[in-house]
Design an enzyme around this catalytic site. Structure first.
Site, short mmCIF file in Angstrom:
data_model
loop_
_atom_site.label_atom_id
_atom_site.label_comp_id
_atom_site.label_asym_id
_atom_site.label_seq_id
_atom_site.Cartn_x
_atom_site.Cartn_y
_atom_site.Cartn_z
N LYS A 38 0.81 -1.23 0.00
CA LYS A 38 0.00 0.00 0.00
C LYS A 38 0.84 1.27 0.00
CE LYS A 38 -4.32 -1.29 2.24
NZ LYS A 38 -5.18 -0.98 3.37
N ASP A 42 -10.18 3.30 2.39
CA ASP A 42 -10.35 2.84 3.77
C ASP A 42 -10.99 3.93 4.63
OD1 ASP A 42 -9.25 0.30 3.37
OD2 ASP A 42 -7.22 1.05 3.63
#
Ligand code: ATR
Length: 294
Positions: A75, A112
């Protein structure tokens, strides 16, 4: 299983490991529900002996993929490959969604944070002008703190085992959100001090997750109260020891299943431009989890 043809639009998941990911059944169920000819495929991209994540990203473009999700451990390290990133990515320092634009450039976003906020709203939790306490200062905490500050929390305190990481996260987010009061401390020493003033308490650590179900980040001598919400990013088990304690004390409790679904739903919307069929996605996730338990 999707009926894949030469016209099928592809999206991927880049991470390692990815074999237990619930995202493929969730997204493929969503494509089926929408009646679109799309397919979501997981790709294991290890970092040892050499990380091939750059090749994987460029492969998306070469193979005509519309986009990809990105998960652990890539990520952070895929950010340099992006052409444009959202403000969320700049603040959080992580990309979980890539869209390959028609001209072949890469747009990196992070769903997220909005996924977490969407789940809070789904549970009628007010965020504007509220006071939040966040346990943990790792990657998930960065997304949670960004989401809360962006949604209008007036104060956020970050407590972590390693206090310096909480201080660093608070300082970073303070630069992005000058009107939110960001504080930090130690999870072992400072829960008592901050607990009672918090409207929302979020566990972002993995304490309590299967198989370590007896662990908790919470000092159990400290009581929750009934107008608080306790949110645990862990969703397996459905009720962690942290949530059990909050529930016994009369607080509202929410686990991280909804955040998992909503971050996926928002990714899907970024790729397709369509409203995500969230009910079908929840159903697929619950089914995939039940299948895993068999
Ligand atoms: P994630 O991406 O899931 O947030 P991470 O970036 O590795 O994972 O962060 C893990 C978080 O859980 C950190 O805040 C970590 O605390 P440290 O920064 O002190 O390492 C916290 N954590 C992990 N194990 C813990 C434990 N046994 N007790 C307390 N905190 C713990």
């Amino acid at each position: 299983m999707a009926n894949i043809t030469g016209k099928t639009t592809m999206v991927g998941l880049i991470g390692y490991p990815v074999s237990h990911s619930i995202s493929p059944p969730m997204h493929n169920a969503a494509f089926a529900e929408l009646g679109i000819d799309w397919c979501y495929v997981p790709f294991p991209v290890p970092t040892e002996p050499n990380s091939r994540v750059g090749e994987a990203i460029h492969g998306l473009r070469a193979l005509g993929f519309r986009g990809s999700n990105v998960t652990v451990p890539h990520k952070q390290n895929i950010i340099p490959f992006m052409d444009i990133v959202s403000t969320a990515v700049e603040a959080i320092g992580a990309v979980n969604t890539i869209r390959v634009e028609e001209n072949g450039t890469f747009y990196g976003d992070n769903t997220d944070a909005p996924g977490f906020i969407r789940d809070l709203r789904d549970h009628d939790v007010e965020i504007e002008s509220k006071n939040a306490l966040v346990l943990g200062a790792g990657g998930s905490a960065r997304a949670v703190v960004f989401g809360l500050a962006d949604a209008g929390c007036s104060a956020i305190t970050i407590l972590n085992r390693t206090r310096s990481k909480a201080e660093e996260l608070a300082a970073t987010m303070q630069r992005f959100f000058p009107n939110c009061h960001l504080g930090s401390g130690s999870v072992s020493d400072d829960i008592q001090r901050y607990a009672s003033d918090a409207d929302l308490i979020v566990n972002t650590t993995s304490l309590g997750m299967t198989p370590n179900v007896d662990t908790t980040p919470w000092d159990e001598s400290v009581a929750f109260h009934s107008d608080q919400t306790a949110y645990d990013l862990v969703y397996n088990p459905a009720q962690t020891r942290f949530l059990q304690k909050a529930n016994r004390d009369g607080a509202k409790t929410i686990n991280g299943l909804g955040m998992l679904v909503w971050q996926g739903a928002i990714s899907l919307e970024i790729w397709t431009g369509l409203d995500a069929p969230s009910l079908a996605m929840f159903k697929a996730v619950r089914q995939a989890m039940a299948d895993k338990d068999k």
